[in-house]
Structure formats: C-alpha cells, structure tokens
Design a protein around this motif. Sequence first.
Motif, PDB file in Angstrom:
ATOM      1  N   ALA A  64      -4.724   2.043  -1.170  1.00 16.75           N
ATOM      2  CA  ALA A  64      -4.057   3.128  -1.901  1.00 16.75           C
ATOM      3  C   ALA A  64      -5.009   3.777  -2.915  1.00 16.75           C
ATOM      4  O   ALA A  64      -4.674   4.802  -3.509  1.00 16.75           O
ATOM      5  CB  ALA A  64      -2.816   2.587  -2.607  1.00 16.75           C
ATOM      6  N   ALA A  87       0.845  -1.200   0.000  1.00 15.31           N
ATOM      7  CA  ALA A  87       0.000   0.000   0.000  1.00 15.31           C
ATOM      8  C   ALA A  87       0.879   1.247   0.000  1.00 15.31           C
ATOM      9  O   ALA A  87       0.654   2.197  -0.754  1.00 15.31           O
ATOM     10  CB  ALA A  87      -0.924  -0.002   1.224  1.00 15.31           C
ATOM     11  N   ALA A  96      -4.003  -3.929  -0.445  1.00 19.25           N
ATOM     12  CA  ALA A  96      -3.106  -2.770  -0.568  1.00 19.25           C
ATOM     13  C   ALA A  96      -3.605  -1.817  -1.662  1.00 19.25           C
ATOM     14  O   ALA A  96      -3.630  -0.592  -1.469  1.00 19.25           O
ATOM     15  CB  ALA A  96      -1.688  -3.241  -0.891  1.00 19.25           C
TER      16      ALA A  96
END
Length: 392
Positions: free
Chosen positions: A356, A319, A352
Amino acid sequence: MTNLYLNKGKDESLRRFHPWVFSGAVHHIDGNPKEGDLVQVHASDGSFIAIGHWQIGSIAVRVLTFENEPINREFWVRKLRAAYDVRKTIGVADNEHNSTYRLVHGEGDSLPGLVIDMYGQTAVMQAHSVGMHVCRMEIAEALKDVMGDQLQNIYYKSETTLPYKADLGQENGFILGQTPEDIATENGLRFHIDWLKGQKTGFFVDQRDNRSLVEQYSKGRNVLNMFCYTGGFSVYAMRGGARLVHSVDSSQKAVDLVNANVELNFPGDKRHAAFAEDAFKFLDQMTESYDLVILDPPAFAKHRDAVRHAIKGYTKLNARAMEKIPAGSLLFTFSCSQAISKEQFRMAVFTAATLAHRQVRILHQLHQPADHPVNIYHPEGEYLKGLVLYVE
Ligand code: SAH
C-alpha cells in the motif's frame, strides 16, 4: 483403568507438564480402551506419569492430571473452582457490570477439550473431545456446586466441536434449566447472545479488552467494523463517541444481530448502519472515508497446510484497507488462526504496508484476554493476535 506405556524417552515433554501424548509416543496399551475412556500413562520403566482421556488421532491422550488421583465429581469441582477463582482475580466474574466471560479455556485451565463460557445465569459448555463429552453430566453437576444460584442454565453446544469421526450424533440442548432470556452484559454494554444458533458459544468473548481499546480511540471518528458478527466492536465504538459506525458482514444473520445489539444499547441512534456484503467487495467499492477500521476476519488457516494461503489472505485484506484509509487513520487488525504465529501475522501486515506504500507505526500489540489464559507448558494455546496501526 487402562494402562498405557510410552516409548523410551517419550516421557520428557510430559514430565514438563505438556498435556498431550502423541500417538507416535505410545509403546503399548494393556487392554483396548474406547475413545473417551480414562487411561493411566506410564513411562517405559513403568513409573506413573499422568491420567487423561484416550483419543483416536494424532493426539492419543489429553492429560487431566499429573497426580495419581480419582477423576470424580470432587476432582471437577476442584478444577472448576480454581478456574472460577482466576476469573474473580481478573475481575470479570462477580462483577455487576460484566456477566460475560470464559470460565474454562481448555488446556489454559488444565482441562483439555473443555470450554465453558458464562453469559449471565447461563453457561454454554462445549466439548472438543469425546472424553469431556462422556463426563459432561458430572461436569455440569460440579459446575452447579461451584457457581451456586448464580447458575441457572447450562446449554451444551458440542454438535460441531466433537470429533467428526466419533459419530456421536450429539445434538445441542440444555442439560440444566432452560431460558428464553438471551441478554448478557460486557463492560456495562448489553448483548443478545445467540447460543442456540450462533458461532462458537454465541459470542466472541475473546475480544473484550480489544473492544475497550477501540472505545478509547473512537471519539469523533468514522468507524468501519469489518467482519462484525454480533457487532461487539461497533457498540463499544458508539459508546466511545464515534461520529458514525458502519458494520459489515457477509452474513445477513450477523447484520440482524448487530442491528439488534446497537438498538439494545443506543435505541434510535442514527450514527450506525450495517451492510450484508463481502469484505473485499465493500473495501473496493466504499465511498465513505473511514479513519478507524477494524479487521477481525474468521480464521483464514484452520490447519497447518493452509498457512501459506492464509498469509496471502491477511496480506491482501490489510493492503486493501491501508490503500483506502486517509492519513492519520487507525487500523485494528486481527488474526485468530492458531496455526499462524505472531511473527507470521506481523510479516503479512508488513507486506501489506509495503504494497500500500504507507508509513505505518505499530501502536499496540494485542492478544487474547486473561480469561483465555495460556498454559505455560502449552504454548499452542496462544491464538489471538492483533496490531493497532497508525497509518500516515
Ligand atoms: N469481530 C467479531 C467476530 C468475527 S467472526 C466479534 O467481535 O464478535 C467472523 C465473521 O466474519 C463472521 O460473522 C462471518 O460471517 C464473517 N465473514 C466471513 N467471511 C466474510 C467475508 N468474506 N466478508 C465479510 N464477512 C465475512
């Protein structure tokens, strides 16, 4: 040889050539074997099943053969020759551009507990079981028979891989020849191999194919090689025409190694710089914009108990990288934890990407190379997985 008898029904997986006998499957043993001794395994009806090395722990026997045959120099020669033939078939052995390869990959080559990596004229041999340790000199002799003059030195490196409780006090050292020469080639690139002090056998041979893929994608890119160790990915990225390559490892020794390896292949090349820094801290503080990032961390889960924690680690690391990289970047992300499955790893990377908030395509699904084969009856041998992502 000591005879061992299994509980009723516990011969099934062995009849399917799974190479381990778990201690719970053992009914009784005639005699009192020492750890590392050869034992003959029988079903509850007394029929012969296998011969293997006796061990203390949850795996009681690691099977060497399912035939009733002597385990002698001729046996080791046959097994090593078969392993060598596979490496020639793959094209990694007897290749003037490549002298770095895994010759023996434990269960994958039906030699549980044994690893042999070749670096030019030097073999680095590693025992993960007392049985293989006991046989080391016989195996070394057999290896010499198989490899002939190409093999000049054998470094035995089992100080940290033998069962701790066996307390063998084994020290690392040459058991054949000796050499200060430490350079081997991988796909035409040269590397110093630190078998004396380095991690594993001195090099991560298992990333060879994945390094080549990085090379293919590097042209004109700003490459960040995280957890670089000896800098394999960095050197390939440079040959691939990267605009700049930055290597990061928390260990200063690794940074010295990557610098030495870049210098060996691209002397004076100003495109490369290396930093001794914690990966998470580096990702937090970096100012450079990298559009090809490699994340190849150490095994976050060395045991089953550590799996949940490890998944969180992979999620956080990926991430953090995905948050930082510009649109159109490539992310090469790996896990070498055997305890984490391909699905679990992919799920960690999925989480992740969600955190993000990026659009992500999977371009490639990567794994260990052909000289780290997986025995079809021993799926536990599959450990390395990677994803190449295109991050929008
Ligand atoms: N990619 C390498 C192998 C990586 S081995 C290759 O192709 O050869 C893992 C490396 O991660 C080790 O060199 C270790 O020193 C480094 N490392 C471990 N924890 C780290 C951290 N928190 N930050 C940066 N590097 C770390």
